[in-house]
Design an enzyme around this catalytic site. Structure first.
Site, PDB file in Angstrom:
ATOM      1  N   ARG A   1       0.815  -1.220   0.000  1.00  0.00           N
ATOM      2  CA  ARG A   1       0.000   0.000   0.000  1.00  0.00           C
ATOM      3  C   ARG A   1       0.844   1.264   0.000  1.00  0.00           C
ATOM      4  NH1 ARG A   1      -3.467  -1.974   4.812  1.00  0.00           N
ATOM      5  NH2 ARG A   1      -2.354  -3.956   4.654  1.00  0.00           N
TER       6      ARG A   1
ATOM      7  N   GLU B   1       1.910  -7.006  12.646  1.00  0.00           N
ATOM      8  CA  GLU B   1       0.801  -7.172  13.588  1.00  0.00           C
ATOM      9  C   GLU B   1       0.146  -8.545  13.435  1.00  0.00           C
ATOM     10  OE1 GLU B   1      -2.479  -4.380  13.299  1.00  0.00           O
ATOM     11  OE2 GLU B   1      -3.070  -4.754  15.374  1.00  0.00           O
TER      12      GLU B   1
HETATM   13  C1  PRP Z   1       0.517  -3.731   6.487  1.00  0.00           C
HETATM   14  C2  PRP Z   1       0.610  -2.230   6.318  1.00  0.00           C
HETATM   15  C3  PRP Z   1       2.012  -1.918   6.723  1.00  0.00           C
HETATM   16  C4  PRP Z   1       2.298  -2.964   7.781  1.00  0.00           C
HETATM   17  C5  PRP Z   1       2.263  -2.334   9.134  1.00  0.00           C
HETATM   18  O1  PRP Z   1       1.063  -4.339   5.375  1.00  0.00           O
HETATM   19  O2  PRP Z   1       0.338  -1.847   4.982  1.00  0.00           O
HETATM   20  O3  PRP Z   1       2.909  -2.083   5.641  1.00  0.00           O
HETATM   21  O4  PRP Z   1       1.286  -3.975   7.660  1.00  0.00           O
HETATM   22  O5  PRP Z   1       2.457  -3.288  10.153  1.00  0.00           O
HETATM   23  P1  PRP Z   1       3.685  -3.256  11.176  1.00  0.00           P
HETATM   24  O6  PRP Z   1       3.881  -1.830  11.605  1.00  0.00           O
HETATM   25  O7  PRP Z   1       3.234  -4.136  12.292  1.00  0.00           O
HETATM   26  O8  PRP Z   1       4.882  -3.790  10.482  1.00  0.00           O
HETATM   27  P2  PRP Z   1       0.923  -5.898   5.029  1.00  0.00           P
HETATM   28  O9  PRP Z   1       2.167  -6.595   5.463  1.00  0.00           O
HETATM   29  O10 PRP Z   1      -0.380  -6.400   5.543  1.00  0.00           O
HETATM   30  O11 PRP Z   1       0.997  -5.906   3.443  1.00  0.00           O
HETATM   31  P3  PRP Z   1       0.122  -5.252   2.267  1.00  0.00           P
HETATM   32  O12 PRP Z   1       0.402  -3.751   2.295  1.00  0.00           O
HETATM   33  O13 PRP Z   1       0.692  -5.897   1.068  1.00  0.00           O
HETATM   34  O14 PRP Z   1      -1.319  -5.561   2.500  1.00  0.00           O
HETATM   35  N1  ADE Z   2      -1.393  -3.525   8.984  1.00  0.00           N
HETATM   36  C1  ADE Z   2      -1.029  -3.952  10.210  1.00  0.00           C
HETATM   37  N2  ADE Z   2      -2.027  -3.790  11.090  1.00  0.00           N
HETATM   38  C2  ADE Z   2      -3.067  -3.252  10.386  1.00  0.00           C
HETATM   39  C3  ADE Z   2      -4.369  -2.842  10.743  1.00  0.00           C
HETATM   40  N3  ADE Z   2      -4.820  -2.971  12.004  1.00  0.00           N
HETATM   41  N4  ADE Z   2      -5.169  -2.323   9.773  1.00  0.00           N
HETATM   42  C4  ADE Z   2      -4.709  -2.195   8.503  1.00  0.00           C
HETATM   43  N5  ADE Z   2      -3.491  -2.572   8.114  1.00  0.00           N
HETATM   44  C5  ADE Z   2      -2.674  -3.088   9.052  1.00  0.00           C
END
Ligand code: PRP
Ligand code: ADE
Length: 176
Positions: free
Chosen positions: A64, A101
């Site tokens: 994202r 997370e």
């Molecule tokens: C989500 C979000 C951040 C990350 C934050 O990405 O877009 O990149 O988690 O979490 P953190 O602070 O605990 O590391 P995700 O890994 O779900 O990938 P995506 O963007 O491809 O959906």
């Molecule tokens: N990436 C990690 N934690 C998330 C949350 N709570 N909502 C959306 N994106 C996330």
């Protein structure tokens, strides 16, 4: 004004309890992208903030962060570089594993495209535990960049990700 723009973003973000796992409240950034007024407010808020920084490079996190980085690059006239989940980027990559997370992952960067000492900002949609951001900072340091700031639209303040980074964080909308 600024507070009205932030309120527009807050109203556009939709929260989904128990996604993708029980106990997680998923904060969905795509609500902003469905609403052109909110999307413009988001762009304005980011641009107003980073115009004061001297930036050489904008790095966005898979996936994202890829929606946000290029918008800013167009305004700044500076290049965009992706950090991707492993196995997606060709050429010379360095990698770093991390927890987030609701799972774990490994990030990679095409290290040859980072100039030594480049003043770099990292952008992503959301800061949760900070695991992704810490890994990204690590990859950029290994590549010789100077990370000056981490920027996210959403910050889950209760998870205290900010405290792990050792780099200033700027976020637009915070949730406890
Ligand atoms: C989500 C979000 C951040 C990350 C934050 O990405 O877009 O990149 O988690 O979490 P953190 O602070 O605990 O590391 P995700 O890994 O779900 O990938 P995506 O963007 O491809 O959906
Ligand atoms: N990436 C990690 N934690 C998330 C949350 N709570 N909502 C959306 N994106 C996330």
């Amino acid at each position: 004004n600024k507070n009205e723009k932030i309120q527009l973003l807050r109203d556009a973000i939709v929260s989904y309890p128990d996604f993708p796992k029980p106990g997680v409240i998923f904060r969905d950034i795509f609500g902003i992208f469905r609403n052109i007024v909110a999307m413009r407010a988001m762009k304005d808020l980011i641009v107003e903030h980073i115009l004061f920084l001297e930036v050489d490079l904008v790095v966005g996190l898979d996936s994202r962060g890829f929606l946000l980085g290029p918008i800013i690059c167009m305004e700044l006239g500076k290049p965009f570089l992706p950090i991707r989940k492993k196995g997606k980027l060709p050429g010379n990559v360095v990698q770093h594993a991390f927890n987030l997370e609701y799972g774990e992952a490994t990030f990679e960067i095409q290290t040859e495209y980072v100039k030594k000492g480049a003043r770099t900002i990292i952008i992503d949609d959301l800061l949760a535990t900070g695991g992704s951001m810490v890994a990204a900072i690590e990859l950029l340091k290994l590549s010789g960049a100077e990370v000056i700031e981490c920027l996210t639209i959403i910050e889950l303040s209760g998870l205290k990700g900010r405290e792990k980074l050792g780099i200033p964080v700027h976020s637009l909308v915070q949730y406890d």
